[in-house]
Motif scaffolding. Structure first.
Motif, PDB file in Angstrom:
ATOM      1  N   LEU A  84      -6.282  -4.191  27.587  1.00  0.00           N
ATOM      2  CA  LEU A  84      -7.349  -3.198  27.713  1.00  0.00           C
ATOM      3  C   LEU A  84      -7.281  -2.103  26.646  1.00  0.00           C
ATOM      4  CD1 LEU A  84      -7.662  -2.897  31.576  1.00  0.00           C
ATOM      5  CD2 LEU A  84      -9.423  -3.609  29.978  1.00  0.00           C
ATOM      6  N   ILE A  85      -6.078  -1.839  26.109  1.00  0.00           N
ATOM      7  CA  ILE A  85      -5.982  -0.782  25.096  1.00  0.00           C
ATOM      8  C   ILE A  85      -6.880  -1.112  23.906  1.00  0.00           C
ATOM      9  CG2 ILE A  85      -3.950  -1.747  23.908  1.00  0.00           C
ATOM     10  CD1 ILE A  85      -4.468   1.975  24.433  1.00  0.00           C
ATOM     11  N   TYR A 103       1.819   5.283   4.457  1.00  0.00           N
ATOM     12  CA  TYR A 103       2.205   4.022   5.082  1.00  0.00           C
ATOM     13  C   TYR A 103       3.595   4.108   5.708  1.00  0.00           C
ATOM     14  CZ  TYR A 103      -1.853   1.323   3.876  1.00  0.00           C
ATOM     15  OH  TYR A 103      -3.128   0.834   3.836  1.00  0.00           O
ATOM     16  N   PHE A 104       4.478   4.795   5.015  1.00  0.00           N
ATOM     17  CA  PHE A 104       5.837   4.943   5.531  1.00  0.00           C
ATOM     18  C   PHE A 104       5.808   5.658   6.886  1.00  0.00           C
ATOM     19  CE2 PHE A 104       9.929   7.253   5.667  1.00  0.00           C
ATOM     20  CZ  PHE A 104      10.767   6.155   5.663  1.00  0.00           C
ATOM     21  N   ALA A 105       5.104   6.783   6.945  1.00  0.00           N
ATOM     22  CA  ALA A 105       5.010   7.553   8.195  1.00  0.00           C
ATOM     23  C   ALA A 105       4.339   6.726   9.286  1.00  0.00           C
ATOM     24  CB  ALA A 105       4.243   8.843   7.952  1.00  0.00           C
ATOM     25  N   THR A 106       3.298   5.984   8.906  1.00  0.00           N
ATOM     26  CA  THR A 106       2.584   5.171   9.896  1.00  0.00           C
ATOM     27  C   THR A 106       3.506   4.116  10.487  1.00  0.00           C
ATOM     28  OG1 THR A 106       0.547   5.495   8.663  1.00  0.00           O
ATOM     29  CG2 THR A 106       0.580   3.711  10.277  1.00  0.00           C
ATOM     30  N   ILE A 107       4.275   3.480   9.616  1.00  0.00           N
ATOM     31  CA  ILE A 107       5.168   2.419  10.106  1.00  0.00           C
ATOM     32  C   ILE A 107       6.209   3.000  11.063  1.00  0.00           C
ATOM     33  CG2 ILE A 107       6.999   0.838   9.389  1.00  0.00           C
ATOM     34  CD1 ILE A 107       5.228   0.278   6.888  1.00  0.00           C
ATOM     35  N   VAL A 156      -0.297   2.872  18.432  1.00  0.00           N
ATOM     36  CA  VAL A 156       0.369   4.120  18.800  1.00  0.00           C
ATOM     37  C   VAL A 156      -0.098   4.606  20.175  1.00  0.00           C
ATOM     38  CG1 VAL A 156       0.426   6.581  18.224  1.00  0.00           C
ATOM     39  CG2 VAL A 156       0.965   4.892  16.486  1.00  0.00           C
ATOM     40  N   THR A 157      -1.363   4.326  20.530  1.00  0.00           N
ATOM     41  CA  THR A 157      -1.870   4.815  21.808  1.00  0.00           C
ATOM     42  C   THR A 157      -1.559   3.867  22.973  1.00  0.00           C
ATOM     43  OG1 THR A 157      -4.002   3.924  21.165  1.00  0.00           O
ATOM     44  CG2 THR A 157      -3.726   6.302  20.966  1.00  0.00           C
ATOM     45  N   ARG A 166      -7.107   1.838  11.988  1.00  0.00           N
ATOM     46  CA  ARG A 166      -7.577   1.569  13.357  1.00  0.00           C
ATOM     47  C   ARG A 166      -6.489   0.877  14.191  1.00  0.00           C
ATOM     48  NH1 ARG A 166     -10.538   3.800  16.374  1.00  0.00           N
ATOM     49  NH2 ARG A 166     -11.660   5.283  15.126  1.00  0.00           N
ATOM     50  N   LEU A 167      -5.911  -0.154  13.580  1.00  0.00           N
ATOM     51  CA  LEU A 167      -4.891  -0.924  14.288  1.00  0.00           C
ATOM     52  C   LEU A 167      -3.691  -0.030  14.607  1.00  0.00           C
ATOM     53  CD1 LEU A 167      -3.911  -3.701  15.304  1.00  0.00           C
ATOM     54  CD2 LEU A 167      -2.803  -3.993  13.086  1.00  0.00           C
TER      55      LEU A 167
END
Lengths: 301, 292
Positions: free
Chosen positions: A280-281, A21-25, B114-115, B108-109
């Motif tokens: 659109l992303i 989670y840390f890396a993701t944030i 990130v993209t 997913r989110l």
């Protein structure tokens, strides 16, 4: 004994989750921050946008979004004495961008879908060669074709016209439309169509009554990517338009040389400009890899 | 087929060709034709501003360009930009892909967020990074000042860093998507048996992960390399090739030669040299893609 081991494993698992989670944030902050800051700046007044150190807490204002459309009078920059009218009257540019995007995508989609269907189902002589030829045109650096096209457009009277840009964008997006749609057609089993053809059905009817409905999702994704491609195009718009036909990216790029521009206004225009991409992303997420590789890499789901 | 009526089979024969015709015609009209014209012009000395008719000079444009120290410097500069950007993007993408290979809530989110940079218009990216990097009001400069303790004027002192940073921000997610797709294609049973066999992480990577993701990594690197070579919009709007010519990559040099100095013949010759490099890269790519 076993309890202790379980305990240790459990703790390692928790540690792992925390790290993930840390890396993701951190990753999300890194990639989202500039976009957040752009939107934040669009909600700041001129003074707030120019504050040092940068303001993290402020009272948001939507004045910029009104000003870019409504404010007509020029602003005299206090330090340089320069006239600043650039960031106003944005509706012309948005209108131009919209017209050009809409028309070229409509044409490119129709022509591209037809060709893709033919390549996928009938595979006429030289399909492979033609497909690779079409793909290779996309690999062309725009600047290489830009020089001759600039002179052609000048002499043909297509310079500074909507039609000229539409033609160009249609052509540049055809390779994408063809390859992408072919990849979707290829995924649909052709048994039903073949049966219908053997029964003597009209091939045109077979195309739009049987084949087309099966690739509607793919068609939507393709159009989504086309919107991004055309909406974002800059070089040709820069070379081939003047004030009357100028699109948004050219207008935004035009603010580059100015000293003391109002970043709040620019940020407001940019925010509106990138809004389609931000929407659109989410829609195109499933097809992102496929879309960025012309349908050559499908990706996992 | 033979049992069909005559008209039906004739329609079936020309139908596919009618479908393809508009696409091919447009490509020929707007790509092939101009390219041939430009190739011809690259053998002429032609300057729009002088208003004189083009003078045939043979291969002089090419000869002069390939012998010009200035042009070679731009080649090196472009190469540097491509090398730095693509390698950092690869490393970052690789790390991100392994991060998102884990299953967790909100994955997913997180991937979507990130993209996001991938779809944002390059012009908006370039202009906005001007603000982020601004020496006085820019938040990146502010952060740099907090970290180093002195004021840094990134755009004028480290312009190469600025354009690489911007490219990495926009395109690392692209690498991530490729490598993630590769990781997800690894058969689950192979990973499980590697656990049972107690393979070291390194051995697992070498014998199980790498062979599966290798083709995708190759494709991703090629795509990025080609695109990085052509980069125009972002650098043009962020630095304009400056300060001086510090970030004037080939595509910007061609633009300047053609549309600021109007040395059209020379610009087209340079464009063709550029094109040959891209074609070589494309060729490698197509070969890899066909093998897929």
């Amino acid at each position: 004994m076993a309890n202790l081991q379980n305990n240790r494993r459990g703790r390692r698992k928790i540690l792992r989750t925390v790290l993930i989670y840390f890396a993701t944030i951190i990753a999300v902050i890194f990639f989202i921050f500039p976009i957040y800051w752009l939107i934040a700046t669009s909600l700041k007044t001129r003074a707030q946008a120019f504050s040092t150190p940068p303001l993290f807490v402020w009272e948001p204002t939507v004045r910029n979004f009104i000003d870019i459309f409504l404010k007509r009078q020029t602003e005299i920059e206090a330090i340089t004495g320069q006239e600043l009218e650039l960031a106003t009257g944005a509706e012309t540019f948005f209108y131009n961008s919209f017209i050009v995007t809409f028309s070229s995508i409509a044409i490119a989609t129709v022509i591209g879908v037809l060709a893709a269907y033919s390549f996928s189902r009938y595979q006429p002589h030289g399909t492979n060669t033609l497909m690779f030829f079409i793909l290779s045109t996309r690999m062309l650096p725009a600047i290489v074709v830009a020089i001759p096209i600039y002179f052609f457009y000048r002499s043909l009277g297509l310079y500074n016209t909507h039609i000229g840009l539409v033609l160009l964008y249609t052509m540049f997006n055809l390779p994408f439309a063809v390859w992408m749609m072919k990849s979707f057609f290829d995924e649909v089993p052709r048994d039903i169509e073949q049966a219908a053809l053997v029964d003597g059905s009209n091939p045109i009817k077979v195309f739009y009554k049987i084949a087309l409905p099966q690739v509607l999702v793919g068609l939507g994704a393709t159009i989504g990517f086309l919107i991004i491609n055309v909406w974002n195009e800059f070089l040709f718009a820069l070379l081939l338009t003047e004030r009357a036909t100028r699109t948004v990216p050219v207008m935004i790029a035009g603010t580059r040389g100015e000293v003391g521009i109002n970043w709040g206004l620019i940020a407001a225009i940019e925010t509106l400009y990138i809004l389609p991409a931000l929407v659109l992303i989410f829609v195109l997420q499933r097809f992102l890899l496929r879309g960025m590789t012309f349908g050559t890499v499908r990706g996992a789901k | 087929m033979t049992s069909q009526p005559d008209t039906g089979s004739r329609i079936l024969k020309i139908f596919p060709i009618i479908l393809i015709f508009p696409a091919v015609a447009l490509v020929v009209f707007l790509v092939i034709f101009p390219l041939i014209w430009a190739l011809g012009l690259s053998f002429y000395s032609y300057n729009v501003l002088r208003g004189e008719p083009p003078i045939f000079v043979g291969v002089e444009n090419y000869y002069r360009l390939l012998n010009s120290l200035d042009v070679w410097r731009r080649f090196v500069l472009t190469g540097q930009f491509v090398f730095y950007s693509v390698s950092i993007e690869f490393l970052l993408g690789f790390g991100l892909a392994h991060l998102f290979y884990n299953q967790f809530r909100g994955r997913r989110l997180a991937i979507t967020l990130v993209t996001t940079p991938l779809l944002v218009a390059p012009v908006a990216v370039g202009i906005f990074h001007r603000y982020l990097f601004d020496a006085t009001f820019g938040i990146y400069s502010y952060i740099a000042q907090l970290l180093t303790g002195q004021s840094v004027r990134i755009l004028s002192q480290h312009p190469m860093f600025a354009i690489v940073f911007m490219d990495v921000w926009q395109w690392s997610p692209f690498m991530m998507l490729f490598i993630l797709a590769g990781l997800e294609a690894i058969p689950k049973h192979m990973l499980e048996s590697s656990e049972i066999d107690r393979l070291s992480p390194l051995a697992k990577f070498r014998y199980i992960v790498w062979p599966t993701i290798k083709p995708l990594v190759a494709l991703a690197l090629l795509f990025r390399t080609m695109d990085a070579f052509r980069t125009f919009d972002t650098i043009f709007t962020l630095t304009g090739g400056g300060p001086g010519t510090a970030t004037e990559v080939l595509s910007i040099q061609i633009y300047r030669t053609a549309f600021q100095f109007f040395r059209t013949g020379e610009a087209t010759a340079l464009a063709f040299i550029f094109l040959v490099i891209i074609l070589l890269l494309t060729n490698i790519y197509l070969r890899l893609a066909r093998r897929e």
